[in-house]
Design a protein around this motif. Structure first.
Motif, PDB file in Angstrom:
ATOM      1  N   VAL A   1       0.854  -1.184   0.000  1.00 42.64           N
ATOM      2  CA  VAL A   1       0.000   0.000   0.000  1.00 42.64           C
ATOM      3  C   VAL A   1       0.888   1.232   0.000  1.00 42.64           C
ATOM      4  N   ARG A   2       0.578   2.196  -0.857  1.00 44.99           N
ATOM      5  CA  ARG A   2       1.295   3.473  -0.835  1.00 44.99           C
ATOM      6  C   ARG A   2       0.546   4.453   0.044  1.00 44.99           C
ATOM      7  N   ALA A   3       1.299   5.270   0.752  1.00 42.12           N
ATOM      8  CA  ALA A   3       0.701   6.303   1.602  1.00 42.12           C
ATOM      9  C   ALA A   3       1.424   7.614   1.367  1.00 42.12           C
ATOM     10  N   MET A   4       0.668   8.701   1.383  1.00 46.35           N
ATOM     11  CA  MET A   4       1.250  10.025   1.229  1.00 46.35           C
ATOM     12  C   MET A   4       0.807  10.870   2.423  1.00 46.35           C
ATOM     13  N   PRO A   5       1.538  10.777   3.550  1.00 44.95           N
ATOM     14  CA  PRO A   5       1.214  11.583   4.726  1.00 44.95           C
ATOM     15  C   PRO A   5       1.854  12.962   4.619  1.00 44.95           C
ATOM     16  N   ASN A   6       1.583  13.821   5.566  1.00 45.41           N
ATOM     17  CA  ASN A   6       2.281  15.110   5.612  1.00 45.41           C
ATOM     18  C   ASN A   6       2.766  15.400   7.026  1.00 45.41           C
ATOM     19  N   THR A   7       3.609  16.424   7.155  1.00 42.59           N
ATOM     20  CA  THR A   7       4.302  16.644   8.423  1.00 42.59           C
ATOM     21  C   THR A   7       3.413  17.057   9.593  1.00 42.59           C
ATOM     22  N   PRO A   8       2.215  17.643   9.392  1.00 43.29           N
ATOM     23  CA  PRO A   8       1.363  17.882  10.566  1.00 43.29           C
ATOM     24  C   PRO A   8       0.973  16.598  11.303  1.00 43.29           C
ATOM     25  N   SER A   9       1.313  15.446  10.727  1.00 40.51           N
ATOM     26  CA  SER A   9       1.125  14.176  11.440  1.00 40.51           C
ATOM     27  C   SER A   9       1.877  14.189  12.763  1.00 40.51           C
ATOM     28  N   LEU A  10       2.937  14.988  12.836  1.00 35.56           N
ATOM     29  CA  LEU A  10       3.721  15.093  14.071  1.00 35.56           C
ATOM     30  C   LEU A  10       2.877  15.543  15.250  1.00 35.56           C
ATOM     31  N   ILE A  11       1.818  16.317  14.986  1.00 36.00           N
ATOM     32  CA  ILE A  11       0.955  16.819  16.065  1.00 36.00           C
ATOM     33  C   ILE A  11      -0.455  16.246  15.968  1.00 36.00           C
ATOM     34  N   GLY A  12      -0.589  15.129  15.232  1.00 38.93           N
ATOM     35  CA  GLY A  12      -1.886  14.486  15.120  1.00 38.93           C
ATOM     36  C   GLY A  12      -2.864  15.205  14.219  1.00 38.93           C
ATOM     37  N   ARG A  13      -2.367  16.111  13.362  1.00 38.32           N
ATOM     38  CA  ARG A  13      -3.244  16.863  12.465  1.00 38.32           C
ATOM     39  C   ARG A  13      -2.891  16.602  11.003  1.00 38.32           C
ATOM     40  N   GLY A  14      -2.353  15.432  10.730  1.00 40.03           N
ATOM     41  CA  GLY A  14      -1.955  15.106   9.373  1.00 40.03           C
ATOM     42  C   GLY A  14      -3.131  14.812   8.463  1.00 40.03           C
ATOM     43  N   VAL A  15      -2.859  14.843   7.170  1.00 41.49           N
ATOM     44  CA  VAL A  15      -3.787  14.368   6.146  1.00 41.49           C
ATOM     45  C   VAL A  15      -3.003  13.381   5.293  1.00 41.49           C
ATOM     46  N   THR A  16      -3.499  12.161   5.204  1.00 42.67           N
ATOM     47  CA  THR A  16      -2.779  11.108   4.492  1.00 42.67           C
ATOM     48  C   THR A  16      -3.654  10.508   3.408  1.00 42.67           C
ATOM     49  N   GLY A  17      -3.114  10.419   2.191  1.00 42.68           N
ATOM     50  CA  GLY A  17      -3.780   9.677   1.125  1.00 42.68           C
ATOM     51  C   GLY A  17      -3.190   8.284   1.063  1.00 42.68           C
ATOM     52  N   ILE A  18      -4.027   7.265   0.902  1.00 43.51           N
ATOM     53  CA  ILE A  18      -3.526   5.894   0.785  1.00 43.51           C
ATOM     54  C   ILE A  18      -4.134   5.239  -0.448  1.00 43.51           C
ATOM     55  N   ALA A  19      -3.317   4.401  -1.087  1.00 43.26           N
ATOM     56  CA  ALA A  19      -3.751   3.688  -2.284  1.00 43.26           C
ATOM     57  C   ALA A  19      -3.142   2.301  -2.291  1.00 43.26           C
ATOM     58  N   GLY A  20      -3.968   1.300  -2.487  1.00 47.73           N
ATOM     59  CA  GLY A  20      -3.479  -0.069  -2.510  1.00 47.73           C
ATOM     60  C   GLY A  20      -3.016  -0.503  -3.881  1.00 47.73           C
ATOM     61  N   GLY A  21      -1.991  -1.344  -3.912  1.00 47.96           N
ATOM     62  CA  GLY A  21      -1.550  -1.950  -5.158  1.00 47.96           C
ATOM     63  C   GLY A  21      -2.463  -3.120  -5.500  1.00 47.96           C
ATOM     64  N   VAL A  22      -2.156  -3.818  -6.591  1.00 54.13           N
ATOM     65  CA  VAL A  22      -3.007  -4.935  -7.008  1.00 54.13           C
ATOM     66  C   VAL A  22      -2.987  -6.057  -5.981  1.00 54.13           C
ATOM     67  N   SER A  23      -1.951  -6.094  -5.168  1.00 54.33           N
ATOM     68  CA  SER A  23      -1.825  -7.151  -4.150  1.00 54.33           C
ATOM     69  C   SER A  23      -2.629  -6.856  -2.891  1.00 54.33           C
ATOM     70  N   ALA A  24      -3.133  -5.631  -2.740  1.00 53.15           N
ATOM     71  CA  ALA A  24      -3.750  -5.215  -1.480  1.00 53.15           C
ATOM     72  C   ALA A  24      -5.251  -5.493  -1.459  1.00 53.15           C
ATOM     73  N   SER A  25      -5.673  -6.223  -0.444  1.00 54.56           N
ATOM     74  CA  SER A  25      -7.102  -6.503  -0.263  1.00 54.56           C
ATOM     75  C   SER A  25      -7.771  -5.327   0.432  1.00 54.56           C
ATOM     76  N   ALA A  26      -9.102  -5.384   0.478  1.00 56.65           N
ATOM     77  CA  ALA A  26      -9.858  -4.343   1.189  1.00 56.65           C
ATOM     78  C   ALA A  26      -9.482  -4.335   2.663  1.00 56.65           C
ATOM     79  N   ASP A  27      -9.234  -5.512   3.228  1.00 55.89           N
ATOM     80  CA  ASP A  27      -8.847  -5.583   4.641  1.00 55.89           C
ATOM     81  C   ASP A  27      -7.480  -4.934   4.871  1.00 55.89           C
ATOM     82  N   ALA A  28      -6.562  -5.139   3.931  1.00 59.89           N
ATOM     83  CA  ALA A  28      -5.234  -4.533   4.063  1.00 59.89           C
ATOM     84  C   ALA A  28      -5.339  -3.015   4.021  1.00 59.89           C
ATOM     85  N   ILE A  29      -6.136  -2.493   3.104  1.00 63.18           N
ATOM     86  CA  ILE A  29      -6.309  -1.045   3.004  1.00 63.18           C
ATOM     87  C   ILE A  29      -6.969  -0.501   4.262  1.00 63.18           C
ATOM     88  N   ALA A  30      -7.929  -1.250   4.813  1.00 64.32           N
ATOM     89  CA  ALA A  30      -8.592  -0.817   6.044  1.00 64.32           C
ATOM     90  C   ALA A  30      -7.610  -0.760   7.211  1.00 64.32           C
TER      91      ALA A  30
END
Length: 289
Positions: A136-165
């Protein structure tokens, strides 16, 4: 992004599996900080690897961690991922494939490997890992340091719905999550991944402009940076969107309106389009290298 789904930060309802983080730089460290929150339900200890023994020493005495320094232990990365159901690759993009190849034989069957590297598609990582492993690819940002991040996630062909969850729950520990297709992940990086830098550049320029108006640096920082931080917090707490919040400050024919007219005459919409396009283009270039 009509195919995307957003999730707001919340304490995970299901415990996260044993987790290993390969590389705890700025982003890996931010994720680690979120996972170490006592409210987070995760199988402990969390395994992490650092490059140097000096970096590892910073975690000395942390009972919820097992730390391996690559400088002192040749197989640090392999040892860290043993028994882990979730493995986060927090290394630089140029090192991702080499690290994935290095840990491939040590990964548990069914493990989920998360890459936070820009420009490296899941297919390239999947090619060097066992078929049973989800990527799974993830694109977080630095406000994650204070719990205010925004992260985009995308699964590859190998990733199930459970893995993404599971990965979604992981990043909900440090902020909000948007689930997207991999075709959209570079655009997520252009908007939110790099977004803090755009705001900091604005703060730099506004501070410099205040200095040119005659304020000293301390005064300029208070006026400019304090205002930006306060306005951002107001936006986060308000039920109104940015357009309405702007209108609330802008009296017809007033001083704010005059300043905004100058800014908008500079073509901000076209400038942002060009900036984000350049960001996405660089991610595509990295993927092709």
């Amino acid at each position: 992004m009509s195919q995307s789904t957003a999730h707001t930060a919340a304490a995970p309802q299901t415990s996260l599996p044993r987790t290993a983080i390969i590389g705890v730089g700025s982003m890996g460290g931010a994720i680690l900080a979120g996972l170490r929150d006592p409210a987070v339900r995760i199988e402990r200890p969390i395994a992490v690897t650092t490059h140097s023994a000096a970096s590892a020493a910073a975690f000395e005495g942390a009972g919820d961690l097992v730390v391996f320094a690559a400088e002192a232990t040749a197989d640090a990365n392999q040892r860290a991922v043993q028994g882990a159901g979730l493995v986060i690759l927090g290394v630089k993009p140029w090192a991702i494939i080499d690290v994935a190849r290095e840990i491939a034989d040590a990964l548990e069957p069914g493990a989920i490997v998360v890459s936070v590297a820009a420009g490296v598609p899941t297919r390239k990582i999947e090619e060097v890992l066992p078929e049973s492993v989800s990527v799974v690819r993830a694109m977080p940002n630095t406000p994650s340091l204070i719990g205010r991040g925004v992260t985009g996630i995308a699964g590859g062909v190998s990733a199930s719905a459970d893995a993404i969850a599971t990965v979604r729950r992981l990043f909900e520990t440090v902020g909000s999550v948007l689930v997207v297709t991999e075709e959209q992940i570079n655009a997520v990086g252009a908007v939110s991944g790099s977004g803090p830098a755009y705001l900091y550049l604005f703060a730099e320029e506004m501070t410099a402009a205040a200095i040119r108006l005659g304020f000293d640096r301390e005064q300029a920082s208070l006026l400019a940076q304090g205002t930006i931080a306060g306005a951002a917090e107001l936006m986060a707490r308000s039920d109104e969107d940015p357009t309405q919040l702007r209108r609330n400050v802008t009296s017809p024919k007033g001083t704010t309106e005059q300043a905004l007219n100058v800014l908008q005459a500079a073509g901000w919409a076209e400038l942002f389009d060009r900036a984000l396009a350049a960001n996405v283009r660089r991610s595509e270039e990295l993927a092709a290298e």
